[in-house]
Design a protein around this motif. Sequence first.
Motif, PDB file in Angstrom:
ATOM      1  N   THR A   1       0.831  -1.214   0.000  1.00 25.00           N
ATOM      2  CA  THR A   1       0.000   0.000   0.000  1.00 25.00           C
ATOM      3  C   THR A   1       0.857   1.252   0.000  1.00 25.00           C
ATOM      4  O   THR A   1       0.601   2.205  -0.752  1.00 25.00           O
ATOM      5  CB  THR A   1      -0.931  -0.003   1.236  1.00 25.00           C
ATOM      6  N   ALA A   2       1.891   1.260   0.845  1.00 27.15           N
ATOM      7  CA  ALA A   2       2.778   2.422   0.913  1.00 27.15           C
ATOM      8  C   ALA A   2       3.474   2.656  -0.425  1.00 27.15           C
ATOM      9  O   ALA A   2       3.538   3.797  -0.923  1.00 27.15           O
ATOM     10  CB  ALA A   2       3.809   2.229   2.020  1.00 27.15           C
ATOM     11  N   ALA A   3       3.989   1.594  -1.048  1.00 29.21           N
ATOM     12  CA  ALA A   3       4.712   1.734  -2.312  1.00 29.21           C
ATOM     13  C   ALA A   3       3.799   2.236  -3.423  1.00 29.21           C
ATOM     14  O   ALA A   3       4.164   3.127  -4.205  1.00 29.21           O
ATOM     15  CB  ALA A   3       5.339   0.395  -2.696  1.00 29.21           C
ATOM     16  N   ASN A   4       2.596   1.688  -3.510  1.00 27.84           N
ATOM     17  CA  ASN A   4       1.689   2.079  -4.594  1.00 27.84           C
ATOM     18  C   ASN A   4       1.115   3.477  -4.409  1.00 27.84           C
ATOM     19  O   ASN A   4       0.720   4.135  -5.383  1.00 27.84           O
ATOM     20  CB  ASN A   4       0.539   1.066  -4.705  1.00 27.84           C
ATOM     21  N   ASN A   5       1.068   3.958  -3.165  1.00 29.44           N
ATOM     22  CA  ASN A   5       0.533   5.291  -2.895  1.00 29.44           C
ATOM     23  C   ASN A   5       1.608   6.372  -2.838  1.00 29.44           C
ATOM     24  O   ASN A   5       1.289   7.550  -2.652  1.00 29.44           O
ATOM     25  CB  ASN A   5      -0.231   5.301  -1.568  1.00 29.44           C
ATOM     26  N   GLY A   6       2.893   5.965  -2.952  1.00 31.47           N
ATOM     27  CA  GLY A   6       3.962   6.944  -2.800  1.00 31.47           C
ATOM     28  C   GLY A   6       4.014   7.496  -1.394  1.00 31.47           C
ATOM     29  O   GLY A   6       4.209   8.700  -1.180  1.00 31.47           O
ATOM     30  N   GLN A   7       3.864   6.607  -0.391  1.00 31.71           N
ATOM     31  CA  GLN A   7       3.854   7.026   1.004  1.00 31.71           C
ATOM     32  C   GLN A   7       4.874   6.217   1.806  1.00 31.71           C
ATOM     33  O   GLN A   7       5.376   5.184   1.353  1.00 31.71           O
ATOM     34  CB  GLN A   7       2.461   6.819   1.620  1.00 31.71           C
ATOM     35  N   MET A   8       5.158   6.698   3.006  1.00 32.78           N
ATOM     36  CA  MET A   8       6.016   5.984   3.929  1.00 32.78           C
ATOM     37  C   MET A   8       5.162   5.101   4.847  1.00 32.78           C
ATOM     38  O   MET A   8       3.955   5.310   4.992  1.00 32.78           O
ATOM     39  CB  MET A   8       6.832   6.972   4.781  1.00 32.78           C
ATOM     40  N   ILE A   9       5.805   4.141   5.481  1.00 35.90           N
ATOM     41  CA  ILE A   9       5.098   3.224   6.373  1.00 35.90           C
ATOM     42  C   ILE A   9       4.396   3.982   7.492  1.00 35.90           C
ATOM     43  O   ILE A   9       3.265   3.666   7.868  1.00 35.90           O
ATOM     44  CB  ILE A   9       6.074   2.176   6.966  1.00 35.90           C
ATOM     45  N   ALA A  10       5.054   4.998   8.030  1.00 32.53           N
ATOM     46  CA  ALA A  10       4.457   5.773   9.127  1.00 32.53           C
ATOM     47  C   ALA A  10       3.196   6.503   8.678  1.00 32.53           C
ATOM     48  O   ALA A  10       2.317   6.793   9.500  1.00 32.53           O
ATOM     49  CB  ALA A  10       5.469   6.768   9.672  1.00 32.53           C
ATOM     50  N   GLU A  11       3.081   6.818   7.381  1.00 27.65           N
ATOM     51  CA  GLU A  11       1.876   7.479   6.874  1.00 27.65           C
ATOM     52  C   GLU A  11       0.740   6.486   6.672  1.00 27.65           C
ATOM     53  O   GLU A  11      -0.432   6.825   6.827  1.00 27.65           O
ATOM     54  CB  GLU A  11       2.191   8.179   5.553  1.00 27.65           C
ATOM     55  N   VAL A  12       1.086   5.251   6.345  1.00 29.21           N
ATOM     56  CA  VAL A  12       0.077   4.223   6.097  1.00 29.21           C
ATOM     57  C   VAL A  12      -0.359   3.552   7.392  1.00 29.21           C
ATOM     58  O   VAL A  12      -1.548   3.273   7.598  1.00 29.21           O
ATOM     59  CB  VAL A  12       0.631   3.164   5.109  1.00 29.21           C
ATOM     60  N   ALA A  13       0.615   3.277   8.258  1.00 31.01           N
ATOM     61  CA  ALA A  13       0.326   2.555   9.512  1.00 31.01           C
ATOM     62  C   ALA A  13       1.214   3.101  10.615  1.00 31.01           C
ATOM     63  O   ALA A  13       2.156   2.442  11.057  1.00 31.01           O
ATOM     64  CB  ALA A  13       0.536   1.053   9.322  1.00 31.01           C
ATOM     65  N   GLY A  14       0.934   4.300  11.042  1.00 30.45           N
ATOM     66  CA  GLY A  14       1.794   4.999  11.999  1.00 30.45           C
ATOM     67  C   GLY A  14       1.950   4.311  13.332  1.00 30.45           C
ATOM     68  O   GLY A  14       2.976   4.470  14.003  1.00 30.45           O
ATOM     69  N   ASN A  15       0.949   3.540  13.749  1.00 26.96           N
ATOM     70  CA  ASN A  15       1.013   2.887  15.048  1.00 26.96           C
ATOM     71  C   ASN A  15       1.536   1.459  14.971  1.00 26.96           C
ATOM     72  O   ASN A  15       1.636   0.785  15.995  1.00 26.96           O
ATOM     73  CB  ASN A  15      -0.385   2.877  15.701  1.00 26.96           C
ATOM     74  N   HIS A  16       1.846   1.006  13.765  1.00 26.38           N
ATOM     75  CA  HIS A  16       2.317  -0.365  13.609  1.00 26.38           C
ATOM     76  C   HIS A  16       3.747  -0.490  14.130  1.00 26.38           C
ATOM     77  O   HIS A  16       4.526   0.467  14.106  1.00 26.38           O
ATOM     78  CB  HIS A  16       2.260  -0.780  12.142  1.00 26.38           C
ATOM     79  N   LYS A  17       4.112  -1.679  14.579  1.00 24.77           N
ATOM     80  CA  LYS A  17       5.446  -1.895  15.134  1.00 24.77           C
ATOM     81  C   LYS A  17       6.543  -1.666  14.094  1.00 24.77           C
ATOM     82  O   LYS A  17       7.684  -1.352  14.457  1.00 24.77           O
ATOM     83  CB  LYS A  17       5.570  -3.297  15.720  1.00 24.77           C
ATOM     84  N   ILE A  18       6.226  -1.800  12.805  1.00 21.98           N
ATOM     85  CA  ILE A  18       7.236  -1.557  11.765  1.00 21.98           C
ATOM     86  C   ILE A  18       7.621  -0.082  11.743  1.00 21.98           C
ATOM     87  O   ILE A  18       8.790   0.266  11.575  1.00 21.98           O
ATOM     88  CB  ILE A  18       6.735  -2.008  10.379  1.00 21.98           C
ATOM     89  N   ALA A  19       6.623   0.801  11.904  1.00 22.49           N
ATOM     90  CA  ALA A  19       6.928   2.235  11.965  1.00 22.49           C
ATOM     91  C   ALA A  19       7.834   2.536  13.146  1.00 22.49           C
ATOM     92  O   ALA A  19       8.760   3.343  13.050  1.00 22.49           O
ATOM     93  CB  ALA A  19       5.632   3.045  12.053  1.00 22.49           C
ATOM     94  N   GLU A  20       7.605   1.865  14.260  1.00 22.76           N
ATOM     95  CA  GLU A  20       8.461   2.033  15.433  1.00 22.76           C
ATOM     96  C   GLU A  20       9.868   1.522  15.159  1.00 22.76           C
ATOM     97  O   GLU A  20      10.862   2.095  15.623  1.00 22.76           O
ATOM     98  CB  GLU A  20       7.843   1.306  16.633  1.00 22.76           C
ATOM     99  N   THR A  21       9.972   0.435  14.387  1.00 26.71           N
ATOM    100  CA  THR A  21      11.288  -0.095  14.021  1.00 26.71           C
ATOM    101  C   THR A  21      12.080   0.925  13.218  1.00 26.71           C
ATOM    102  O   THR A  21      13.281   1.113  13.447  1.00 26.71           O
ATOM    103  CB  THR A  21      11.130  -1.396  13.203  1.00 26.71           C
ATOM    104  N   PHE A  22      11.438   1.601  12.291  1.00 23.54           N
ATOM    105  CA  PHE A  22      12.134   2.624  11.508  1.00 23.54           C
ATOM    106  C   PHE A  22      12.531   3.819  12.377  1.00 23.54           C
ATOM    107  O   PHE A  22      13.591   4.427  12.170  1.00 23.54           O
ATOM    108  CB  PHE A  22      11.277   3.075  10.319  1.00 23.54           C
ATOM    109  N   ARG A  23      11.704   4.141  13.358  1.00 14.98           N
ATOM    110  CA  ARG A  23      12.077   5.221  14.293  1.00 14.98           C
ATOM    111  C   ARG A  23      13.317   4.817  15.087  1.00 14.98           C
ATOM    112  O   ARG A  23      14.220   5.635  15.311  1.00 14.98           O
ATOM    113  CB  ARG A  23      10.905   5.544  15.230  1.00 14.98           C
ATOM    114  N   HIS A  24      13.343   3.566  15.513  1.00  8.85           N
ATOM    115  CA  HIS A  24      14.512   3.065  16.238  1.00  8.85           C
ATOM    116  C   HIS A  24      15.766   3.123  15.361  1.00  8.85           C
ATOM    117  O   HIS A  24      16.837   3.561  15.818  1.00  8.85           O
ATOM    118  CB  HIS A  24      14.252   1.632  16.693  1.00  8.85           C
ATOM    119  N   LEU A  25      15.663   2.693  14.110  1.00  6.95           N
ATOM    120  CA  LEU A  25      16.818   2.745  13.203  1.00  6.95           C
ATOM    121  C   LEU A  25      17.265   4.180  12.967  1.00  6.95           C
ATOM    122  O   LEU A  25      18.466   4.458  12.874  1.00  6.95           O
ATOM    123  CB  LEU A  25      16.479   2.071  11.869  1.00  6.95           C
ATOM    124  N   ALA A  26      16.320   5.100  12.870  1.00  9.97           N
ATOM    125  CA  ALA A  26      16.669   6.512  12.686  1.00  9.97           C
ATOM    126  C   ALA A  26      17.488   7.016  13.867  1.00  9.97           C
ATOM    127  O   ALA A  26      18.501   7.713  13.698  1.00  9.97           O
ATOM    128  CB  ALA A  26      15.400   7.347  12.511  1.00  9.97           C
TER     129      ALA A  26
END
Length: 424
Positions: free
Chosen positions: A371-396
């Motif tokens: 969904t994120a790729a087809n919409n030109g969005q980031m994971i945090a925009e598609v599923a901001g509360n998902h654990k994957i978004a938190e993983t990217f915050r941790h990597l940042a």
Amino acid sequence: MMRTAFQHAADELPADAPSREEHIAPAPRISVQAFCEAVETAAAVQSAGEDRRLDKAHVKIQMGGMTAAAEAYRASPTPNVIILESEARPDVLLAGLDALADLCDPGTRVIVIGRHNDVALYRELVRRGVSDYMIAPVNTLDIVRSVCGLYSAPDAKPVGRIIAVVGAKGGVGASTVAHNVAWSIARDLSLDAVVTDLDLAFGTAGLDYNQDPPQGIADAVFSPERIDTNFVDRLLSKCSDNLSLLAAPATLDRVYDFGANAFDSIFDSLRASVPCIVLDVPHQWTGWTQRTLLAADDILVVAAPDLANLRNAKNLVDYLKAARVNDHRPFYALNQVGVPKRPEIKPADFAKALDDAPAAIIPFEPQIFGTAANNGQMIAEVAGNHKIAETFRHLAQLMTGRTEVRKVKSGLFTPLLEKFRKKA
């Protein structure tokens, strides 16, 4: 004459490696000449000259200390930086510096390595305009920190940190990881950041950020004579308040064969104006990709959980550790973990082979990523509360030196993963 502000060098930082938070800015193209008395000091200077942060500096070493320096500059111009080692008493050291001062060209900076931890000596060195004083014995990073520090004034804007993200194999989602980490750096850490898409033929950063800029990195790399901070700024496309994109053309109307130094000027310009630069490095091994990885401040290798990725990730990490002995070892993340019915190599096996735990484990979530790729969005925009978004915050946070590797929840492999974290 030696007329620069004294920089206190007797700091207490660890001698074997910089802290994760410490960022030593690279030195510009300068000439450095060292006059050593101890072989150990000469070896440290030699090793410093091979460090990536002094890559542009021309470092020359000669034994003989103060006497050799005075003799060398009687009929020759002085370099940008002179490193002098002296085991003499403070009064003899100061007398030697007074004699040498008459031979120094304007603008020459002098670093002294001595044996005496004496406040009175510090004051006299300050008065004479010595740039830095280090107490022997010194190591490689002491030299790198001292020389680079001469060109990083306290009131100057910090030189940008370069983070390189590369896949251990094609198709492992390294670009997606790079783009989401950059987004999180800009949004969650409020740092100005630039994503640079280095896959000129097939780059996806423009698609992922829903951008179609008319100009990008190709305009810079094919016009090296025009590159400066203002020119590169005009090529940037704004993605959000703190995030800009240096996009790849993603066209096949020309071939993209580059020399090893092709991107140096672009990176230098970005460093001078942006606090954080995230490089999306394509999966290839050429002179310029090798140089890009070696020169980065931090590296993230993205791998999928299969045998080819394990082999390639180990080869990359081992090579970069050996080539960058004064830097933190590369981080690695496992992506696309948990594909149904696919046999996978477990994170604990990666940790054992690479002698380090993964910085992040990103699960296979085709619905969210698709969904994120087809919409030109980031994971945090598609599923901001998902654990994957938190993983990217941790990597940042991790890649910018804002935090250490977090603990994973307890599980079957927790003891083994913790064992390898402690070795990192």
